[in-house]
Design a protein around this motif. Structure first.
Motif: not given
Length: 124
Positions: A17-22, A63-68, A74-81
């Protein structure tokens, strides 16, 4: 202008797993529709996941549904697990924001601001 900075990419093995942050900066006094796109080697940029400005409504590529999972803090940062990663997930991942609130998620042309991208490499 709005600047978007992606982080969290790296090299992992299949199943990890990885977690991306924007993280947005600049003119961020409002919330935006946000999306994650990716470009695999030799391929066109493709939609991965999107989240509305309200942080509630989401959309995922098949292709990522169910996995991502895409979310906002609360500071509008978007995460992708990103769970159960596969070699075919290998790509440069970009976050994007758009000025207009639109009833679509997947059209890259509707997004106005783009990050520099973060590399995700998944080995088998």
């Amino acid at each position: 202008q709005v600047q978007l900075v992606e982080s969290g990419g790296g090299s992992v093995q299949a199943g990890d797993s990885l977690r991306l942050s924007c993280a947005p900066s600049g003119r961020t006094s409002r919330s935006y529709d946000m999306g994650w796109f990716r470009r695999a080697p030799g391929n066109e940029r493709e939609f991965v996941a999107g989240i509305k400005w309200n942080g509630i409504n989401t959309n995922y590529a098949d292709s990522v549904k169910g996995r991502f999972t895409i979310s906002r803090d609360n500071r509008n940062t978007v995460l992708l697990q990103m769970n159960s990663l596969k070699p075919e997930d290998t790509a440069v991942y970009y976050c994007a924001a758009r000025i207009l609130v639109l009833p679509v998620y997947r059209d890259s042309a509707t997004y106005n601001y783009w990050g520099q991208g973060t590399q995700v490499t998944v080995s088998s």
